[in-house]
Scaffold this motif. Structure first.
Motif, PDB file in Angstrom:
ATOM      1  N   TRP A  23       0.845  -1.189   0.000  1.00 43.84           N
ATOM      2  CA  TRP A  23       0.000   0.000   0.000  1.00 43.84           C
ATOM      3  C   TRP A  23       0.883   1.242   0.000  1.00 43.84           C
ATOM      4  N   TRP A  27      -0.500   7.026   1.975  1.00 41.04           N
ATOM      5  CA  TRP A  27      -1.863   6.674   2.388  1.00 41.04           C
ATOM      6  C   TRP A  27      -1.858   5.982   3.748  1.00 41.04           C
ATOM      7  N   SER A  31      -3.716   7.940   6.809  1.00 40.81           N
ATOM      8  CA  SER A  31      -4.898   7.417   7.490  1.00 40.81           C
ATOM      9  C   SER A  31      -5.054   8.038   8.875  1.00 40.81           C
ATOM     10  N   LEU A  34      -6.873  11.267   8.566  1.00 42.62           N
ATOM     11  CA  LEU A  34      -8.320  11.083   8.441  1.00 42.62           C
ATOM     12  C   LEU A  34      -8.946  10.794   9.807  1.00 42.62           C
ATOM     13  N   SER A  76      -7.189  -6.090   8.407  1.00 43.35           N
ATOM     14  CA  SER A  76      -7.484  -5.422   7.135  1.00 43.35           C
ATOM     15  C   SER A  76      -6.822  -6.133   5.955  1.00 43.35           C
ATOM     16  N   VAL A  83      -8.000   2.015   6.129  1.00 42.90           N
ATOM     17  CA  VAL A  83      -8.442   3.392   6.337  1.00 42.90           C
ATOM     18  C   VAL A  83      -9.707   3.412   7.196  1.00 42.90           C
ATOM     19  N   TRP A  86      -8.905   3.284  10.771  1.00 41.84           N
ATOM     20  CA  TRP A  86      -8.461   4.564  11.315  1.00 41.84           C
ATOM     21  C   TRP A  86      -9.621   5.536  11.500  1.00 41.84           C
TER      22      TRP A  86
END
Length: 379
Positions: A23, A27, A31, A34, A76, A83, A86
């Motif tokens: 990944w 990102w 996360s 976010l 995950s 994500v 998170w």
């Protein structure tokens, strides 16, 4: 442990997550941003809930969200699920980190909460010092998914029962009584300019600290230091935070928290300015910076209480937390763009500008508080 299993976690497991899964690393790290965005958006509701019912169930909810979020991270199979984990963790951070804890202490102890808030930040200052080595050990032993499972167990098996068994149900009668009487002499009215200035200062402090927490090693390496030396110097920030908080605990009864806030922003200016000049005194810069952000955590909880009193304190803390958490979510990414386009020098120039503006904001707090108190005496 709440800090260590959420905010400070990606710094340790992020590279391993990206390397094992493929990944994109931005990102994986993003996360957390976010999650902080979610925390900021729910913070006013968290404050209102603590104001009405006390912090017992809110902090228990935070432990559940952090635990479930960790379980989702551990299981995950895709980046989207990672994500999502998170985002769930964001609810836990919004309901269980400093602002919610300060609000809980304010509801428990009313105007006498200052010493307990200071004590809490003293222990909280060890979050990275304790949890980074623990996370690194668990990462070597069990992989990043194992790290998440252990932290999930800590939240669900240790933190959750502790909140439910130790914190009182509802709000103690003496705390409720304190919030129903007229404000005592010495409190400023909640004027919009005063509250907006305080919120702006807290937000500027959050932007500076969250940016440097991610990019400090890059800044130090730009001076010619190897990674190992940069990590060693960066480690000075934690002890400086704790040391400053310990001194504040000893002398807090002798001064108003607004002086703690002034010391905080002044030390941050000295630290960032010294980094910006490029002088070969990096340990001095990092000690001043660490002391400044250490005192900021105390001022963030105690200054609103001292300015406005215990009435509505939890609700006010939720509102003050919202802009700072949202800014914290965006700051590391903005800092990365500044590094890309202007280099380390440009990033430090922007941060120094923000730090100087923050000193001016605290100066405005002194003036606004004085004017508000004068109006109270006249009326």
């Amino acid at each position: 442990m709440a800090w260590g299993s959420s905010y400070y976690l990606p710094a340790v497991i992020g590279p391993a997550v990206s390397a094992q899964t493929g990944w994109p690393f931005p990102w994986v790290i993003g996360s957390l941003s976010l999650g902080l965005l979610v925390a900021g958006l729910i913070s006013p509701h968290v404050g209102a809930a603590i104001e009405r019912h006390g912090g017992r169930m809110t902090l228990a909810f935070s432990a559940v969200c952090l635990g479930i979020g960790q379980l989702v991270l551990a299981a995950s199979p895709t980046l989207a699920v990672f994500v999502a984990g998170w985002l769930i963790m964001g609810f836990g951070m919004g309901a269980g980190l400093y602002d919610a804890a300060f609000s809980t202490l304010g509801r428990l102890y009313g105007r006498n909460a200052r010493s307990t808030i200071t004590s809490l930040t003293l222990f909280g200052g060890f979050a990275s010092t304790v949890c980074w080595p623990i996370s690194a050990f668990l990462l070597d032993a069990f992989g990043w998914r194992g790290v998440c499972l252990v932290y999930a167990a800590l939240q669900l098996v240790v933190a959750l029962p502790a909140y439910l068994l130790i914190l009182p149900r509802g709000v103690p009668a003496e705390a409720s009584a304190q919030t129903t009487v007229a404000p005592e002499t010495g409190l400023a009215p909640r004027s919009l300019p005063l509250m907006a200035t305080l919120a702006a200062s807290i937000t500027f402090s959050a932007v500076i600290s969250s940016t440097l927490s991610v990019h400090l090693l890059t800044v130090l390496q730009s001076t010619g230091l190897a990674l190992g030396a940069a990590v060693g110097l960066g480690a000075l920030v934690g002890p400086a935070q704790v040391g400053a908080r310990a001194i504040e605990m000893m002398i807090a009864r002798y001064h108003h928290p607004i002086w703690t806030k002034l010391a905080s922003v002044t030390f941050v200016v000295i630290g960032v300015a010294t980094l910006w000049t490029g002088l070969p005194v990096l340990p001095v810069a990092l000690v001043f910076y660490g002391a400044g952000i250490g005192l900021e955590s105390i001022a963030r909880g105690t200054l609103p209480l001292a300015l406005f009193g215990a009435t509505g304190y939890a609700k006010l803390m939720g509102r003050l937390a919202m802009p700072s958490l949202i800014a914290q979510a965006a700051a590391p990414s903005v800092g990365a763009l500044l590094l890309q386009h202007t280099g380390e020098r440009g990033l430090l120039t922007v941060l120094l500008g923000l730090a100087l503006i923050n000193v001016a904001l605290v100066g405005a707090l002194f003036t606004l508080r004085r004017s508000a108190m004068r109006r109270v005496r006249i009326s």
